[in-house]
Each structure stands twice: as structure tokens, then as C-alpha cells.
Design an enzyme around this catalytic site. Structure first.
Site, short mmCIF file in Angstrom:
data_model
loop_
_atom_site.label_atom_id
_atom_site.label_comp_id
_atom_site.label_asym_id
_atom_site.label_seq_id
_atom_site.Cartn_x
_atom_site.Cartn_y
_atom_site.Cartn_z
N LYS A 64 0.86 -1.19 0.00
CA LYS A 64 0.00 0.00 0.00
C LYS A 64 0.89 1.24 0.00
O LYS A 64 1.93 1.28 0.65
CB LYS A 64 -0.88 -0.03 1.25
CG LYS A 64 -1.93 1.07 1.32
CD LYS A 64 -2.74 0.91 2.62
CE LYS A 64 -3.80 1.98 2.76
NZ LYS A 64 -4.55 1.85 4.03
N SER A 139 -9.43 2.05 3.27
CA SER A 139 -8.61 2.77 2.33
C SER A 139 -7.70 1.86 1.49
O SER A 139 -7.22 2.28 0.44
CB SER A 139 -7.74 3.77 3.08
OG SER A 139 -6.85 3.08 3.95
N SER A 163 -9.30 -0.36 7.43
CA SER A 163 -8.79 -0.23 6.06
C SER A 163 -8.12 -1.48 5.49
O SER A 163 -7.75 -1.50 4.32
CB SER A 163 -7.82 0.94 5.97
OG SER A 163 -8.54 2.16 6.05
#
Ligand SMILES: [Mg+2]
Ligand SMILES: [Zn+2]
Lengths: 470, 98, 472
Positions: A64, A139, A163
């Protein structure tokens, strides 16, 4: 004749087997994933940055884009960090490197990990591989969608309010939000320091345990990390002796879709069949006050963590005649709506006269939530609930209403407030879209979660490959 | 505790955000909505409950007082928007520190 | 006219001389090229985290014990937000309502007895970086063309000490700071040199009429870089406040800079909203709970502190307060004094020599052989002044031996000096007549002449006796 690698189905554990047995080379493996990326990333927009051969020869991985990688742009999905190239590796990136994992690229995220759909990325949303008109969650939508679409065998995400767990649920992956303090935050672009935690997004529970084993453990660069019990790779297929609690409030919360509730109910039924003792329990205030508590704590910490983006040492800078004007202009230009909203909310909650009513009170609510979970764990080893109240929703459906978007994390937030680990595993489909089952344990109970998750995964028999890609 | 336009401007100044008129108007509405929702925490009487500032029961984590090499200057300035010799350069502050 | 009483509290920042910064393992040394003592942590690159320096925490506790503080069972670091380019995170890691050391009492010996200065707290925090204002007509902040930042100092450990408003004069403030500084230096925590910014002090000043029990509005006085400037700044601000009240005005709470040249204070310009620090517990750090064994060890390690030593010197050596205070201005001088005095030299004589003649030589008291020095001081009445001065100046040499100077004894034989005395009297008939006419002060003149001729080697007592006898 070269072996055909089906990246949609290949688990990381299998990939490692292929490499160990020299049935494929590291380069061939990388090429297979690059081919999948070439084929599907334009549509899904999982990656923000692709990395060419980094010299490692292990299983490929995606990180990420809040995870700092030396020499590789790290944007946190924000305009303000566009072009920022870290001069150091985050501890988790360094541990992946040390384990030989080859980096495929950096995945899309809501700006500063603030969001539940990846639509807050400054670089455009990612899309759900099960239905590209829908969000992959957030996210960490980029990581989840990439695993689900076979663009990487596994990935790392970060979870503050949900997330990792929520996008894993929406994309049909296994996602672990580890116990707070088990995985180093050093080099993770900070959102809310007392909540942020990095964890694995994988196709299987065993992969998840493998990756958690690589990244976890005390790091002297992060004072909040601790030593972690040795990770046990799960293989038991029963749940004998396990006490499974079903918290009423987490399973009956307003907004849980019927299809989601059904899939979770079936999974709970399987727990009994596999030999677990299943019982009901209560978390009377954790669910009701968890979300308000989170939306005070997280923005307050975020407002502080984002104060460093001032145009002085890195990344975006808007010129002005005076220092303060330069900073204010840079921040207005660099931050998107959601970070601005949270910075404003958090600054307000910490400002003179409001601290006690907001941040101070929220910290006490945190104590209340921890105590409720502790009481439940006197009777149960694991608590279960849906991960997300809904399956993947349509792009744009909630972007106009921040409060509606915030509700996406209503079930993942309560355990996060108490620093508890949570594992989301796919528990079936609703309307053709994956439903996630959230398994919550006491602090440092990752091995228990892996064991329970693995047995349930076997029993559920979920096919993680999106139907439209099979 | 409704948030006024002046509150928005004050908080924006504290947060060092130069907002547009549009943003100010939108944030006034949104912050009021959000605060109404999160203000729910004040329903609880928690006068006897200690705050949790850290989720783990860990104390006294230190490191030894031993230096390691610093960054080479090229790394220090690798991402710097503006550099003056070996200093970071910024527009004049025009004020003294608090 | 009312009688006014100054009310002063001090806020002192001390840079600890640990090897590394407070939350980053960069070297803690400033005499280096700009931005060479930096790292992602102290540059606040995204994702970096603080790691607390164990030594800095222990030293703060040690200082707290020396200041008579309670050590908190549990302490926290907080984030203190303010917008300035030398604060790269946008906040300073400091301590707020749960500091390490609380509620101390520092005894300040004085000529008229002890005074006590209460210590509100002593806490640990990180220093800001350095901003250099470039260009502009005066090279000052206002009007600068741009500013340059050097992060070498950023994140170095700083102890902040806050006193109660117990100080009642500029002189007391100065003496408090000197003794505090001496204490810190002797504990080995800092060199605490004000000119180098290693010790910085701000003063909170108010005045009230004698007999008033409440405090009036106070101002905060900054920008003073020596103990003398602090005393002068406090005096200037006290004068201003008294004048304000007496003119029927109001003192307003504000921050002021002391301008040395004009001996006046001027209000400081600052951003209005900078005052909302938005403190909250630093989530990147865990709480501090100083262990009982650690505190026991630190207590055991505490040396005798200079304040207590001043009183002991008065007592044990029957010295005046002034002597005891001056001798304790440095631990090495105090130690040398004690060794000399214990070697049988008259205590007051030894004090006179060490405070004045010895200190004037600039010799480091730590390297002096005390036994040899004691011999020289003991014999000072029997050796020439010049020789004595030479002995003190050379007392730091490793080879320093008293015998080398004692050999050169004074001429004490009257018969040897008599012809010289006679000649001098014969050469100065006018002065002799004046002396006999009643100007007895001229005796010194004749002694001086004899000393000059003998290059200081004549025994002054013998010369005196001879002169009195001859002049009848
Ligand atoms: Mg301070
Ligand atoms: Zn550093």
C-alpha cells in the site's frame, strides 16, 4: 515448455513452493504478475507505481502506498506527497526485502488512508474486481483489489478504522488487522498513531499467517512495538474446544444488509458443526459509541500527524511572500477534501475549551470499549460478526455524504479502539458479491484467529476468484 | 455547540489551511453534522473512567544513548523544494517564535 | 509613595549533553556543518517515529532529585503544537500535565540566611532547530529576505525547569540561576553555558505593594543571554511596571524582549493563534514509570551539591558567606580549597589566596597538587611576594614542588638590612622631616623603598621595626 502460472488462483504459499522446487524462476513469476497487471490494472487502477526488477528472488508482493520504500515514490494517495521518494525503507518494507520478497509496486489508497472506498485517492479510485462499477472498499482498496484480481499473490495494507478488514471483505480476501504494537509503524505515513497498524491481505489464511510472520515483532525504531508469540501456520480443520461468542450488537447493528447477515449466520452455524461452543454475548456500548469515539480520536491524531506537510523539507510547495502564507497555500493545494475535513475536525476537537468534551471524553470511551471486550473474552476465545454491514457499493454512492461513508467501518472500529486483532475471511456471496466474516480475539491472539479462520475457510469453501474473471 | 463561520476560520488558521470561500461554507455545514454525531460520546458519564492514551499496557521503552551515522546531505535534501547551500530555505517568517 | 515588591518566577531550559538527540540517534553536537546531524526522524520525514533516549530520562530524574522534586510514579510525553519552520513535525514532544519531576524546593544560601525557591516542575522535551534570518536591512527577523533552517539542534534533549514566583529581587534571580547552573554542571548534565544557548532563562515578572497577598498581572521576559542581562532585564521591567501602576495604568499580560543597549523592554510580535498548543498524549511513545530501584541508584549517585557545600564551608572552616560562595563557584576550586585547608593551612588565609591570587592565575584547580600548594600558602609570610605569585602561577605544572620556591627565604636579619635603611633615610631628608612632623603615613613610603631595593626579599616585619626605631 514453460509452466502456465494462473495468478488468479496461485497462493503465495504455492508460489513459494514453485520457487523452492525450482519449477519456476523468480523472473517467470514476476513476468506472470506483470502480465496480469498489464491486462487488468487499467480497468481496476490498483497500482500507483510499478516497480521493475528489484533484484529479489522470492514471492512477489505489493505494498500500500502509505508504506515508505527507499528510492520508490510513496504518495499516500495524496497530491501533497506526489513525487516524494523516501530515502529510507519502512521497517515492514525492509523485512519484506530481507525475506526476499520481490516488490511489484505500490497500491492505491484513499488519501492518507482516510476513507472506505479508495475514492478519496488523489489519483483516482480503484475498482472492485467482482464488479468494476463498485468500490473495492478502503482505504486499502488497491491492495485488496490487486490480490483479488490476481495482480499480486499477497499485499500489505494498513488499518486504522478498518482499512484492511473492510476492503478484504468487499473483495473476497483474507485480511488481518494485527494487534496494535505487533507490527512496526516505522516508515508508515501516519494517519492516527494510536490506531494505525499494518497487516497482510491474502488469498488464504495460511498465506496471511506466513506474511504476518515476516513483518511482525519488536522494532527498535517503533517504541510502541512488542515481542510477538511465534506464528503458528494453521492446519487443523476443526474448532474443537474453541469458544465462539456472537456479540449481539455487532451482529444486529442498523444497516447490516440481510444477505450479509445470512452469510454470517451460516458461518456461525459452521462453527458449531466444526466443534466450537457458540454463545451469545454483549458489547452494549462498544458499537454504539465506537464510531463517534473513532471519529474524534482519529481526526485529532491526524490533524497533528499531518502538520508536518509544510512545504519545507519535501514534496509539494506553493510559493508565497511569507512563510505562513506559503504553508497555508501549500496545504490547501495539497490536501484533498477528506484530509482537510479531518484536519479541521481534529484541530477543533483538540483546541482550547473543547479537549475535555471531545478528545478527552473519547479516550475514556476507549477505556469503556476495552473493558467490554475484556469482559467478553472471559467467556469466549473469539468473537464473530460481519466485517462490513454491506457488500461492495457503487462508486459515487457515498461520496457526497461523509457520515454515510463513515458508517462503512461501524463494525471494524470497536475492536480497533481496543487494540485488538481482527481477521476478515470471505464467508460467501450476497447478490454475487463477497461477504466478510470478522473474527476478533484478545490482544496477541493472532494464532487463534489463524486457526479459526483456516478451519472456517476450509469448511466454507469460498472461491476467491471473482466470477467474471474465472 | 454549533460551529460558526468564525470558528471555521479560526480552526483553519490553527491548522494552517488557506481555504477557499467554497470550502469554508461546505466545512461549516459538514463539521456541524459530524460534530452532532460524534458529540454522542458526551452522553456517557465517565468521570470515574481513566482515559486510554495507548492501547497496550506497555511502559518504559527506551533506547541506549548511542549515536549512529546521520544522513548524507544528498539524502537530506533529496526531496527539498528549496535549498540554500546546506540549509532548507523558506520565505521570511516575519514573526518571532511563540 | 507605596513600597513595591518584585515577584519573579523563572523558566529555565537546559540542553543536556547526552551523546545523542532526545528521540533520534543522531549525535548531539552543534559545532558541525548545517544539517549534517540529521536523519529522517529529526527531519520529520513521513512515517518516522521517536525513540526516547534512556540517558536523557535518567538525567532529568537526577536533576529532579537534586532540586528536591517528587518523581512522578507515571509520566507522559505530550505533543505541543505550534507553527514554526524550526519545528518540523509541527509539534514539539514535551511534557504537559504529567511531567517527570514535580513540586521541588531549591535552597539558595544567602548572606542573611537561606531562601527557598519552589520548583513547580522539571520536565523533558526536545529542542527546536535553528532558523537563520537572511538579508533585510538589519539582518533581523522583521524585514529578512528569507529564512534558512538548520536541523542539527532539532530534537536535542532539553530539560525545562519552572520555578514558583518565589523570587523577590533581580539579584536573587541571578544568584538562583548561578547556583542552579553550578548544580547542573556538577551533576555532569550540561555545560550550561548561557552564551552558547545551553542554558536559557525567561522571567515571569510582576510587582505588588508591600503587604499584598495576591499576585498582579505578570509579563514574560525573554531574550536575555547572560545572568547580568537577566538581572538588568528584571530591574527594567520592574521599574516599568511600577511606573505603569503609579501612573494609574494597567500592566497587561504579554511577552517582552529585553533590549540590552537601551536597557528597556519591548513587546514581542507573534501570531495570535500560536497560543493554542492543542496538547495531547504523544501516541508514538509509551508512558514512563520510573522504577524504585532506578531512583535509589540515582539518589545514591548524587554528589554533595554546591548549595549544601557553601553552608558546610561556612561551618567547617568558619568562613564568611562570601568566601564560601566564591570558593564553591566551581567544584574543582572547592575541592582544592578543602585539600589545602585540611593540610593545616589557616582556613581564612587559604580562602583569601585561592579566591583572589590563585583564581587570577587562571590555573585549572583540578590539576593542582594540593599538598605542595598548601606548603607554599603556609610559608607565604616568609617568601618574597614575587616568588609567591610565581609559585601560584606555576602550581598547575605536573612538576610543581613547593621547595623550589621556599628556598628563596626573606632577608630577616636586621643587621643585614640596617645599612640599607640608613642610606634610604639619609637620601630622603625632606620625607624624614615630614614624618617627624606628624605625617606617619610616610612609613609605608620608606618600606616601599626598602622593598624596591631588595626586590621584595626583605621581611616586611623586620623592615617596619627598623624604620620605627630609627625614626624614633
Ligand atoms: Mg519548553
Ligand atoms: Zn536525527
Amino acid at each position: 515448455m514453460p509452466r502456465v502460472i494462473d495468478t488468479l488462483r496461485l497462493t503465495a504459499e504455492e508460489a513459494r513452493g514453485l520457487l523452492d522446487r525450482r519449477e519456476v524462476s523468480a523472473a517467470e513469476l514476476r513476468a506472470a504478475y506483470r502480465e496480469a497487471i498489464d491486462a487488468r490494472n487499467d480497468e481496476l487502477h490498483c497500482f500507483l507505481t510499478l516497480v521493475d526488477d528489484d533484484g529479489n528472488e522470492g514471492v512477489p508482493i505489493a505494498l500500500k502506498d502509505v508504506i515508505s520504500t527507499k528510492g520508490i515514490e510513496t504518495t499516500a494517495g495524496s497530491e501533497i506527497l506526489k513525487g516524494y521518494v523516501p530515502v529510507f525503507d519502512s521497517t515492514v518494507a525492509a523485512r519484506c526485502k530481507a525475506a526476499g520478497l520481490q516488490l511489484l509496486g505500490k497500491t492505491n489508497t484513499d488519501e492518507f488512508a482516510m476513507g472506505s472506498s479508495t475514492e478519496n485517492s488523489a489519483f483516482g479510485p480503484s475498482r472492485n474486481p467482482w464488479d468494476p462499477t463498485r468500490v473495492p472498499g478502503g482505504s486499502g482498496g488497491g491492495s485488496a483489489a490487486a490480490v483479488s484480481a490476481g495482480l499480486t499473490p499477497w499485499a500489505l495494507g494498513s488499518d486504522t478504522g478498518g482499512s484492511i478488514k473492510q476492503p478484504s471483505s468487499l473483495c473476497g480476501n483474507v485480511g488481518l488487522r494485527p494487534t496494535y504494537g505487533t507490527v512496526s509503524r516505522y516508515g508508515i505515513v501516519a494517519f492516527a498513531s494510536s490506531l494505525d497498524q499494518v497487516g497482510p491481505v491474502t488469498k488464504t489464511v495460511r498465506d496471511n499467517a506466513l506474511l504476518y510472520g515476516i513483518i511482525s515483532g519488536r522494532d527498535e525504531c517503533d517504541s510502541t512495538t512488542v515481542d510477538v508469540p511465534a506464528v503458528e501456520l494453521p492446519d487443523a480443520e476443526d474448532l474443537k474446544g474453541l469458544r465462539v461468542g456472537v456479540p449481539k450488537e455487532l451482529n444486529e447493528a442498523e444497516g447490516i444488509e440481510p444477505g450479509v447477515a445470512d452469510a454470517v449466520r451460516r458461518a456461525i452455524g459452521l462453527c458449531s458443526e466444526l466443534g466450537a461452543d457458540v454463545g451469545e454475548c454483549e458489547l452494549p456500548r462498544s458499537v454504539e459509541y465506537g464510531l463517534p469515539c473513532y471519529y474524534l480520536i482519529a481526526p485529532a491524531e491526524a490533524s497533528s500527524n499531518l502538520a508536518r506537510y509544510d512545504g519545507v523539507r519535501y514534496a509539494l510547495r506553493r510559493e508565497a511572500d511569507g512563510y505562513y502564507e506559503m504553508v497555508s497555500r501549500t496545504r490547501d493545494a495539497g490536501f484533498g477534501d477528506e484530509p482537510k475535513r479531518r484536519i479541521m475536525l481534529g484541530t477543533y476537537a483538540l483546541s482550547a475549551g473543547y479537549y475535555e468534551a471531545y478528545y478527552g471524553q473519547a479516550q475514556k470511551v476507549r477505556t469503556v470499549i476495552s473493558r467490554e471486550f475484556a469482559a467478553a473474552f472471559e467467556h469466549f476465545d473469539v468473537l464473530v460478526s460481519p466485517t462490513s454491514p454491506t457488500v461492495a457499493f457503487k462508486l459515487g454512492e457515498k461520496t457526497e455524504n461523509p457520515l454515510a461513508m463513515y458508517l462503512a467501518d461501524v463494525l471494524t472500529i470497536p475492536p480497533n479502539m481496543a487494540g485488538l486483532p481482527g481477521l476478515s475471511i470471505p464467508s460467501g456471496l450476497s447478490e454475487g458479491l463477497p461477504v466478510g466474516l470478522q473474527l476478533i480475539g484478545p490482544q496477541f491472539s493472532e494464532n487463534t484467529l489463524f486457526r479459526a479462520g483456516h478451519a472456517l475457510e476450509r469448511a466454507i469453501g469460498f472461491d476467491p476468484v471473482p466470477e467474471r474473471l474465472r | 455547540m454549533a460551529i460558526t463561520r468564525d470558528d471555521v476560520l479560526h480552526v483553519a488558521a490553527l491548522a494552517r489551511l488557506e481555504l477557499t470561500e467554497d470550502e469554508i461554507a461546505r466545512l461549516e455545514v459538514q463539521l456541524n453534522d459530524i460534530l452532532a454525531a460524534v458529540g454522542k460520546v458526551s452522553e456517557l458519564d465517565l468521570s470515574d473512567v481513566p482515559p486510554t492514551s495507548h492501547p497496550l499496557a506497555v511502559v518504559n521503552v527506551f533506547r541506549p544513548d548511542e549515536p549512529r551515522p546521520s544522513l548524507p546531505l544528498e539524502d537530506v535534501f533529496a526531496n527539498a523544494p528549496e535549498r540554500d547551500g546546506d540549509h532548507f530555505r523558506v520565505p521570511p517568517t516575519g514573526e518571532t517564535a511563540a | 509613595m507605596a513600597e513595591w515588591e518584585p515577584v519573579v518566577g523563572l523558566e529555565i531550559h537546559v540542553q543536556l549533553k547526552t551523546r545523542t538527540k532526545m528521540f533520534c540517534r543522531c549525535a548531539n553536537s552543534f559545532a558541525t556543518e548545517p544539517n549534517t546531524q540529521t536523519y529522517p526522524v529529526c527531519l520529520a520525514f513521513p512515517g518516522t517515529l521517536p525513540t526516547p533516549n534512556e540517558t536523557a530520562v535518567e538525567w532529568t530524574l537526577k536533576l529532579g532529585l537534586a532540586l528536591g522534586c517528587e518523581i512522578a510514579a507515571r509520566a507522559l510525553f505530550h505533543r505541543k503544537h505550534y507553527p514554526y519552520p524550526d519545528l518540523p513535525k509541527g509539534y514539539q514532544i514535551s511534557q504537559y500535565d504529567e511531567p517527570l519531576c514535580l513540586d521541588g524546593r531549591f535552597t539558595l544560601p544567602g548572606p542573611d540566611g537561606d531562601s527557598e525557591v519552589g520548583i513547580v516542575r522539571a520536565h523533558l522535551e526536545e529542542d527546536a532547530a535553528k532558523t537563520i534570518h537572511v538579508g533585510g536591512a538589519t539582518g533581523r527577523i522583521v524585514g529578512a529576505a528569507h529564512s534558512n533552517i538548520d536541523f542539527n539542534r532539532g530534537g536535542t534533549p532539553l530539560v525545562e525547569i519552572v520555578t514558583r514566583p518565589d523570587i523577590r529581587s533581580a539579584d536573587q534571580a541571578k544568584r538562583f540561576l548561578q547556583l542552579l547552573r553550578q548544580t547542573i554542571v556538577e551533576l555532569g548534565l550540561s555545560d550550561a553555558e548561557m552564551e552558547k544557548g545551553q542554558l536559557r532563562a525567561d522571567a515571569n515578572v510582576s510587582v505588588r505593594e508591600a503587604g499584598e497577598t495576591v499576585y498582579r498581572t505578570r509579563t514574560e521576559l525573554k531574550n536575555m543571554n547572560s545572568f547580568n542581562h537577566i538581572a538588568r532585564g528584571i530591574d527594567a521591567e520592574v521599574r516599568r511596571q511600577i511606573a505603569t501602576w503609579e501612573a494609574g495604568g494597567e500592566v497587561v499580560q504579554e511577552t517582552l524582549d529585553y533590549e540590552v543597549k537601551s536597557d528597556t523592554v519591548t513587546p514581542r510580535r507573534r501570531k495570535e493563534e500560536a497560543d493554542d498548543y492543542r496538547y495531547f498524549p504523544e501516541p508514538d511513545l509509551v508512558p514512563l514509570e520510573p522504577a524504585a530501584e532506578l531512583l535509589e541508584r540515582l539518589k545514591a549517585e548524587l554528589p554533595e551539591l554546591p548549595g549544601a557545600r557553601i553552608r558546610r564551608f561556612e561551618r567547617e572552616y568558619a568562613l564568611p558567606f562570601y568566601d564560601a560562595e566564591v570558593l564553591n563557584g566551581s567544584a574543582a576550586l572547592a575541592a582544592l580549597y578543602e585539600r589545602v585547608a585540611l593540610d593545616g593551612v589557616d582556613a581564612k588565609a587559604a580562602s583569601n589566596v585561592l579566591m583572589n591570587d590563585f583564581v587570577a592565575t587562571g590555573v585549572d584547580p583540578a590539576v593542582v597538587n594540593a599538598q605542595e600548594l598548601a606548603k607554599v600558602i603556609g610559608a607565604r609570610a616568609t617568601i618574597p611576594r614575587a616568588t609567591f605569585a610565581k609559585a601560584l602561577a606555576e602550581s598547575g605544572d605536573p612538576e610543581f614542588k613547593a621547595d623550589a620556591y621556599l628556598g628563596e627565604a626573606l632577608v630577616a636579619d636586621a643587621s643585614e638590612l640596617e645599612p640599607l635603611v640608613d642610606r634610604i633615610l639619609a637620601d630622603n631628608p625632606g620625607q624624614v622631616a615630614a614624618y617627624k612632623g606628624g605625617k606617619e603615613g610616610l612609613l609605608g613610603y620608606f618600606v616601599g623603598q626598602v622593598m624596591k631595593e631588595t626586590e621584595g626579599k626583605a621581611d616586611p616585619k623586620v623592615v617596619n621595626d627598623l624604620l620605627r626605631e630609627k625614626l624614633g
